[in-house]
Design an enzyme around this catalytic site. Structure first.
Site: not given
Ligand code: FRU
Length: 551
Positions: A38, A83-84, A147, A21-22, A205
């Site tokens: 991620q 996480w991010s 976060r 993801n991110d 986020e």
């Molecule tokens: C955004 C998010 C961030 C978090 C991450 C977790 O897509 O929800 O806020 O750090 O993905 O994978």
């Protein structure tokens, strides 16, 4: 080479397999571009407790080599997931990460990690000091909404600042922390931003906060401020799954941000859309090599979980975009980085082709499921043909649903491109414009309509759209650039003033070629004054045999 199947992309960033993801910690350092992201090393689905930071390197932002993960959930302060977060290059050329860890109690805390050997051009190893977490959860912040630290910047007082998304007493906020040594951080009493709680709360986020030059497209280092500098605050909002931004002025003594377009309100959901489509969690970095700001964003899958399991992967990144401030001082321009042109192979074109009401013109001669298309539409009879705009349609989602449909006849438009179309047109995705008259002015609407994108049942097929802030009365034309890459369509309207990124899963792609058309369902004619379409080569993206020496 990986075979392209099941929507696997040819020139968009994705790991060889598994979930991503991110984008995290993008960075240019010692001649090498780094992208962290991620990543679930254990499979193709999101698994909150298992997330690591994947890591790939590139010499040109186009071809990528995969390295081992940079961060894994191995310590009490991140054992429930890394996480991010973002990268900052500290004095002495020392890259550092600030990132969110979920601790043993699954509470979100902020951590730091340093490149073990800053002289290693690949920055393979990262160290987490034992003083982590460096920012524990504050008493007024919800344990699961704290976060995504941004890249840090220096204020005039020599202190570092970072912005972190947090729910403070139930209010979606962006908090500023300051530090002299990057290890001990103190919260500023006033948040940089907070979105009102009413009528519905926001979950913020992935804040991104960066300076842009008031004039011109050259970028500024993240710590730049002063005359001729504006700042952009970008927030991702979970409930809408969209990224919003505001241009404003940043005071680095008080750590306050004053929006340029105050009239849009405090709720970030009424700010400008970074992308009207499915791109999310964008993050930018200052690219000192080419003196530009480059932005990445995650694009989720919109097929079924079962499909993702069968494919063995999920999630791609947008093609990296250069971002800079428009001359109007209010909106950003986004454009694929120039290096994309190294992938252009066969070219076909049109010049001065009139597309009459109801017209459909096929662009032949290239494999159009892997293409880059640039087109300029001229509208000779704007005044006579434009329909009146109903203020009820001010919500772009509504306009998409009711008026957006590419297949309904309009006045000026719908006109645009039909992409990823099957030979029988059973499957087709329309990327189009429609122009309305409203209070003596024109409103340009842009949409990507996925309703006919696939004959498959279990994929999501919405229409995505919004307005393009251009002066069509003066220009009498509008440009569109569309990147097509199997399962992703990224469109840039009006020179990058409005972007729409979407995923598509046409069934015909498994067994036959896709077609590309220019179409016009308006009652007035449009003139394609110029169209260029390139077939794109397949980039080397994280394939097992990538040659690191070639970087
Ligand atoms: C955004 C998010 C961030 C978090 C991450 C977790 O897509 O929800 O806020 O750090 O993905 O994978």
């Amino acid at each position: 080479k990986l075979r392209l199947h099941n929507g696997r992309t040819a020139y968009h960033f994705q790991p060889a397999k598994n979930w991503q993801n991110d984008p995290n910690g993008p960075l240019y350092h010692n001649g090498v571009y780094h992208l962290f992201f991620q990543y679930n090393p254990h499979g193709p689905l999101f698994d909150t407790g298992k997330l690591s930071w994947g890591h790939s390197v590139s010499g040109d932002l186009v071809n990528w080599a995969a390295l081992d993960t940079a961060l894994d959930p191995t310590d009490p302060f991140d054992v429930s997931g890394c996480w991010s977060g973002s990268a900052t290059v500290l004095p002495g050329d020392r890259p550092a990460f600030l990132y969110t860890g979920k601790d043993t109690g699954r509470v979100q805390v902020q951590n730091v990690a340093f490149a073990k050997n800053p002289l290693d051009p690949l920055l393979r190893e990262w160290e987490k000091p034992s003083c982590n977490p460096i920012i524990p959860i504050p008493a007024d912040v919800t344990h699961n909404n704290f976060r995504d630290p941004s890249t840090a910047w220096l204020g005039r007082d020599g202190l570092w600042r970072v912005v972190i998304a947090a729910e403070v007493n139930g209010v979606g906020s962006a908090l500023i922390y300051r530090s002299a040594d990057f290890l001990r951080w103190e919260r500023n009493a006033a948040p940089l931003h907070s979105s009102p709680q009413q009528p519905l709360g926001t979950t913020l986020e992935c804040p991104d906060f960066f300076p842009v030059a008031e004039h011109g497209s050259e970028a500024l280092d993240t710590s730049a401020n002063g005359t001729g500098v504006r700042h952009v605050l970008k927030l991702s909002e979970l409930s809408t799954h969209h990224d919003f931004y505001m241009v404003g002025r940043y005071d680095d003594l008080e750590d306050t941000f004053s929006p340029e377009e105050r009239e849009l309100g405090d709720d970030c959901r009424s700010w400008r859309f970074l992308d009207y489509g499915q791109a999310y969690a964008a993050k930018s970095f200052f690219d000192a090599r080419r003196n530009r700001r480059v932005q990445w964003a995650w694009v989720h899958e919109y097929d079924s979980r079962a499909d993702d399991v069968a494919k063995g992967w999920s999630g791609i990144q947008t093609f990296p975009r250069k971002v800079w401030l428009d001359g109007d001082g209010k909106q950003l321009l986004q454009w694929p980085v120039d290096e994309i042109e190294t992938l252009r192979t066969k070219r076909v074109g049109l010049q001065g082709t009139v597309v009459k009401a109801g017209g459909l013109h096929e662009i032949v001669g290239i494999a159009s499921s892997q293409a880059d298309v640039e087109v300029v539409f001229e509208i000779p009879n704007l005044e006579e043909a434009a329909e009146c705009f109903d203020p009820d349609w001010l919500d772009p989602k509504k306009l998409c649903r009711e008026k957006g449909a590419a297949f309904l006849q309009g006045g000026v438009g719908p006109f645009g491109l039909l992409v990823m179309a099957s030979g029988d047109l059973q499957e087709q995705t329309a990327v189009f414009f429609r122009v309305f008259k409203y209070q003596g002015k024109y409103k340009v609407f842009m949409c990507t309509d996925l309703t006919r994108s696939s004959t498959k049942a279990e994929v999501s097929k919405n229409a995505y759209g919004g307005f393009v802030d251009v002066d069509i009365e003066k220009d009498k034309s509008i440009s569109l650039r569309t990147l097509i890459d199997h399962s992703v369509i990224e469109s840039f309207g009006g020179g990058g003033r409005s972007c729409i990124t979407t995923r598509v899963y046409p069934e015909h792609a498994a067994s036959s070629n896709s077609h590309l058309y220019v179409f016009n369902n308006g009652s007035g004619m449009v003139n394609v004054s110029k169209l260029e379409a390139w077939e794109m080569a397949t980039a080397t993206v994280n394939v097992a045999d990538a040659d690191l020496d070639a970087l």
